[in-house]
Design a protein around this motif. Structure first.
Motif, mmCIF file in Angstrom:
data_model
loop_
_atom_site.group_PDB
_atom_site.id
_atom_site.type_symbol
_atom_site.label_atom_id
_atom_site.label_comp_id
_atom_site.label_asym_id
_atom_site.label_seq_id
_atom_site.Cartn_x
_atom_site.Cartn_y
_atom_site.Cartn_z
ATOM 1 N N UNK A 142 0.846 -1.189 0.000
ATOM 2 C CA UNK A 142 0.000 0.000 0.000
ATOM 3 C C UNK A 142 0.885 1.243 0.000
ATOM 4 N N UNK A 143 0.768 2.106 -0.926
ATOM 5 C CA UNK A 143 -0.156 2.143 -2.058
ATOM 6 C C UNK A 143 0.174 1.052 -3.078
ATOM 7 N N UNK A 149 4.986 9.650 -3.496
ATOM 8 C CA UNK A 149 5.882 10.797 -3.432
ATOM 9 C C UNK A 149 6.875 10.625 -2.288
ATOM 10 N N UNK A 150 7.924 11.417 -2.331
ATOM 11 C CA UNK A 150 8.919 11.392 -1.265
ATOM 12 C C UNK A 150 8.235 11.812 0.041
ATOM 13 N N UNK A 151 8.476 11.021 1.104
ATOM 14 C CA UNK A 151 7.870 11.289 2.407
ATOM 15 C C UNK A 151 6.589 10.519 2.658
ATOM 16 N N UNK A 152 6.010 9.888 1.621
ATOM 17 C CA UNK A 152 4.805 9.063 1.803
ATOM 18 C C UNK A 152 5.163 7.749 2.493
ATOM 19 N N UNK A 153 4.226 7.264 3.278
ATOM 20 C CA UNK A 153 4.440 5.963 3.923
ATOM 21 C C UNK A 153 4.047 4.837 2.979
ATOM 22 N N UNK A 195 6.250 -0.686 7.770
ATOM 23 C CA UNK A 195 5.956 0.624 7.193
ATOM 24 C C UNK A 195 7.257 1.411 7.107
ATOM 25 N N UNK A 196 7.537 1.952 5.918
ATOM 26 C CA UNK A 196 8.702 2.811 5.723
ATOM 27 C C UNK A 196 8.289 4.041 4.926
ATOM 28 N N UNK A 197 9.115 5.069 5.018
ATOM 29 C CA UNK A 197 8.854 6.319 4.331
ATOM 30 C C UNK A 197 9.647 6.335 3.034
ATOM 31 N N UNK A 198 8.973 6.745 1.988
ATOM 32 C CA UNK A 198 9.599 6.808 0.656
ATOM 33 C C UNK A 198 10.733 7.830 0.644
ATOM 34 N N UNK A 199 11.838 7.466 0.044
ATOM 35 C CA UNK A 199 13.010 8.349 -0.028
ATOM 36 C C UNK A 199 12.793 9.467 -1.016
#
Length: 143
Positions: A97-98, A105-109, A139-143
């Motif tokens: 997910x998504x 986008x950068x910063x999205x989980x 869960x990680x944050x997109x770079x």
């Protein structure tokens, strides 16, 4: 020295030894199934702990792959499947997910969820964890 017990006595040491052997056999017959069940249960519990740890590693590695700026959903699923294959885990359901990681986008989980039924990966035929589902989420944050 030792005094020999006469055999003319109604209950001698030989009879006591025979009775003791019979008692030991009965104790063994009662305790063996309990000990075997405990042994197989501990093997099954250790197997399920290993299974959950394998799912945790697979989910984490998938989330790490998804967090990279140039990754795609197929790469994430392939990474999780590769990690689970190394550990001989089969039947996993992987969701990201998504759904389209490349659009994040950068910063999205980004969430990677891995679920597996215990039946598919049980070592002991008694199925102590029958119809149970193990689910792990990273869960990680997109770079």
């Amino acid at each position: 020295m030792f005094k020999r017990i006469p055999t003319s006595m109604p209950f001698d040491a030989r009879d006591y030894a025979k009775l003791r052997r019979g008692t030991a056999a009965v104790e063994f017959a009662i305790c063996l199934p309990v000990i075997a069940l405990m042994f197989m249960g501990s093997i099954e519990a250790a197997s399920m702990i290993f299974l959950k740890e394998a799912l945790t590693v697979g989910s984490y590695e998938g989330a790490r792959t998804a967090a990279k700026y140039d990754s795609e959903t197929d790469d994430v699923v392939a990474k999780v499947e590769a990690m689970l294959e190394i550990r001989n885990v089969s039947g996993a359901v992987i969701s990201v997910s998504p759904a389209d990681v490349s659009s994040a986008e950068r910063g999205d989980q980004i969430t990677v969820t891995v679920s597996i039924p215990c039946n598919a990966n049980s070592l002991v035929p008694l199925q102590f964890f029958n119809d149970q589902l193990i689910t792990v989420q990273s869960i990680m944050v997109r770079e």
